[in-house]
Structure formats: C-alpha cells, structure tokens
Design a protein around this motif. Structure first.
Motif, PDB file in Angstrom:
ATOM      1  N   LEU A 305       0.829  -1.208   0.000  1.00 25.04           N
ATOM      2  CA  LEU A 305       0.000   0.000   0.000  1.00 25.04           C
ATOM      3  C   LEU A 305       0.863   1.258   0.000  1.00 25.04           C
ATOM      4  O   LEU A 305       0.629   2.192  -0.769  1.00 25.04           O
ATOM      5  N   PHE A 306       1.874   1.293   0.871  1.00 26.20           N
ATOM      6  CA  PHE A 306       2.729   2.475   0.950  1.00 26.20           C
ATOM      7  C   PHE A 306       3.581   2.641  -0.304  1.00 26.20           C
ATOM      8  O   PHE A 306       3.799   3.768  -0.765  1.00 26.20           O
ATOM      9  N   ALA A 307       4.059   1.533  -0.862  1.00 28.09           N
ATOM     10  CA  ALA A 307       4.861   1.616  -2.088  1.00 28.09           C
ATOM     11  C   ALA A 307       4.043   2.228  -3.225  1.00 28.09           C
ATOM     12  O   ALA A 307       4.520   3.117  -3.943  1.00 28.09           O
ATOM     13  N   GLN A 308       2.793   1.770  -3.378  1.00 28.85           N
ATOM     14  CA  GLN A 308       1.942   2.314  -4.432  1.00 28.85           C
ATOM     15  C   GLN A 308       1.573   3.761  -4.131  1.00 28.85           C
ATOM     16  O   GLN A 308       1.484   4.594  -5.036  1.00 28.85           O
ATOM     17  N   GLY A 309       1.372   4.075  -2.843  1.00 24.90           N
ATOM     18  CA  GLY A 309       1.092   5.457  -2.459  1.00 24.90           C
ATOM     19  C   GLY A 309       2.247   6.387  -2.801  1.00 24.90           C
ATOM     20  O   GLY A 309       2.043   7.523  -3.246  1.00 24.90           O
ATOM     21  N   ILE A 310       3.470   5.912  -2.613  1.00 27.14           N
ATOM     22  CA  ILE A 310       4.666   6.697  -2.947  1.00 27.14           C
ATOM     23  C   ILE A 310       4.747   6.912  -4.458  1.00 27.14           C
ATOM     24  O   ILE A 310       5.017   8.021  -4.928  1.00 27.14           O
TER      25      ILE A 310
END
Length: 338
Positions: A305-310
């Motif tokens: 989730l955080f990787a895609q958010g970044i």
C-alpha cells in the motif's frame, strides 16, 4: 507535478524492516533496483541525533519513511533532523511517510490547561521543511486540518476486508463487525460495508482514566463471529474486556483487527491469555520479539500500500484510488486468494 527522476527513499531507525519492504516493492513496480538512500542516522553519547546522507539528493523527490512510534520523541526528532538535512542538501521535494502518527491521541483539549500536542507536532514538521504527509489511519481524521500542506491518510480497512474474506470465506455470513466504542463507529461501518456484514457497538463508560466501569453491547451478537475493529491497541485492557463481554452475550468467537499494534506494557501477555481467537495488526509499528512470537497475533503487511502510495504521489496520480478493490487486489494477490 510529476518528477522525471525516480523517487528516492530514506529511512530513520523507527521501522527499518518496513522501509526495506517498501523499497523491495518499489523495485518490483519500477522494474529496477530501488535501495534506501545511503545515510547514517545515529546518536552521540549524550543522546543527540546526528544524520549524514552519503549520496547526492539535489533536486530529488525524497520520501522519508519514519513512524513516530515508541520512543515517540526520539523517532520524531529523527524525522525532523532528516528533513532538515535533506532541505539543506537542496532536495526537490520532501514527503514524510509516517505509517503511525504519534501524538495523534492528543488532538484536542480534554480539560483545562492541557495541550493540543498533535497540532504542535504538525507545526514542527511543516517548519522543518516537510511538504507532504503520507500516513495511515490517523486516530482523529481532523488532524489532517492541522497541516497547511497536503496530507494523504491511507486506510487499513480495505486490506483488512481482503484478509477477512480470505480467512472467513467459509463462514462470512456469520461475521459481525464490532466497534469497541461509539467514537469508532465510522471506521467499523466502513469495514462492515466492505464485507457486507452487520454492525454492533460496545459502549463503555469510565469512572476514571484507565478504568472501565461498565460495558454495554448494542446489537445482537448471539452465534456470531465477532470482529472488533479499531485504529490502535495500546495496553489491550479495553480490547480483552470487550472480547469477554461479547462472549458473555452469546458470540461464538471473537477476533480483532487493529491497525497500529502499540502493544505496550502488559498488552502481549493480556492478548495471549485472552478469549480472543486472534488479533490481526499491521506492520506500521515494528513488532517486538514478544509480538512476533505470540501465537494469537498475526501481522498484515502494509508495504504494498505504501509503495503504491509513494509511486502515485511521485507521478502525480490519485492516492485515493488505493481505497478501491480494483486497485488494491492486484497489490495483494500473492497474499490472498479471493
């Protein structure tokens, strides 16, 4: 605006395993080796924090991965000093990825002569040079308004919904979502809607801080597999007592899905000895060995989730798209078979 160079990650010491996992996921998405920025974040003998970055960051789109969990003050200072280091090194833009936002429980004055520490922390972050915040499940969503910079608040409930559909697929019709207090109804309702389950509430009354005088279950939980959902679990006293109360009211079994596993003091022991079948937390806070070894605690990863958010922040596309199943399911398809 979209940046032409690749996003660059740097991490403090608060949760290095999560930062490494995010870098690994970014490597998969970008089709190239993404590493954490080469830097040292350490302490002098008197406890002062020192940061040195060993690579050029001039004009780069920088993402600092640093939850402000226990020890909250040390991790917050690390975040601020890393930010100052990058700003003075002419970074193009600085985004703070704060999986767990400490001091969020101090979002208002509860009585006379008390601080609003969450607002103070927001001021410090902006003053240090942070230009954007990416976080998860703020304790109070209005904290986003404490900042005069963009704040993207991700939610764990879409991921929890995938997990519940995977682990309860043979009995989803018997699942009931439970809010442990009236203040968490909106969060519980969101999860209940995603899995098409009914909603119940445990209303608690306190005689004084830390002591619960009475708990009332609102809703018929008889024969149900109850899932308590909340944003954080600290000492687990309320959670374990709520589980007992639900069983007393006829629930078949009780599970809990909590975003931030603070789990301080006697929490792990309480969960181990509780009537709960399982406690599911995310890895926004680095788990201690006791948490990892607890037989009825399971950890769900947030790195996808955080990787895609970044990536979405870096290339200027929608972060809110991560709330939709069409976007989320592919990120977790190796973990869940739905």
């Amino acid at each position: 605006m979209a940046y032409t160079s690749e996003p660059k990650l740097i991490s403090g010491n608060a949760n290095r395993p999560l930062a490494t996992s995010v870098a690994r996921r970014l490597s998969m998405h970008r089709g190239m080796n993404v590493q954490l920025c080469d830097a040292r974040v350490e302490r002098f003998n008197d406890g002062e924090i020192f940061v040195e970055v060993y690579e050029n960051v001039r004009g780069e789109d920088m993402f600092i991965i640093q939850p402000t969990s226990n020890p909250a003050n040390d991790n917050l200072m690390e975040l601020l000093i890393i930010t100052d280091t990058l700003r003075r090194s002419s970074a193009g833009r600085i985004t703070a990825v704060i999986p767990y936002f400490g001091y969020a429980r101090q979002d208002r004055r509860t009585k006379a002569r008390t601080p609003i520490s969450a607002k103070l922390v927001a001021n410090m972050m902006v003053e240090a040079g942070i230009e954007r915040i990416l976080t998860m499940d703020l304790h109070a969503t209005q904290i986003q308004g404490f900042f005069d910079i963009p704040v993207d608040n991700l939610y764990a409930s879409p991921v929890f919904a995938l997990d519940i559909k995977h682990h309860f697929k043979d009995g989803l019709e018997d699942v009931m979502v439970v809010s442990p207090d009236v203040g968490g109804v909106a969060r519980a309702r969101e999860l209940a809607k995603r899995i098409n389950a009914p909603l119940s509430i445990v209303d608690k009354r306190r005689e004084k801080a830390g002591e619960i005088a009475e708990m009332t279950v609102i809703g018929d939980v008889k024969g149900k597999k109850c899932i308590i959902v909340d944003d954080l679990c600290d000492t687990a006293g309320t959670l374990c007592k709520a589980a007992e109360n639900l069983l007393d009211h006829g629930a078949e079994e009780v599970h809990a899905y909590i975003t931030h596993g603070v789990l301080s003091g006697p929490a792990v022991e309480r969960v181990t000895n509780s009537v709960m079948k399982s406690l599911v937390i995310t890895d926004t806070i680095e788990a201690s060995d006791a948490v990892k070894n607890c037989p009825n605690i399971r950890i769900v990863p947030t790195a996808p989730l955080f990787a895609q958010g970044i990536i979405n922040t870096w290339n200027g596309t929608s972060v809110s798209s991560l709330f939709e199943n069409e976007t989320l399911v592919p990120l977790y398809e190796g973990l869940y078979h739905l």
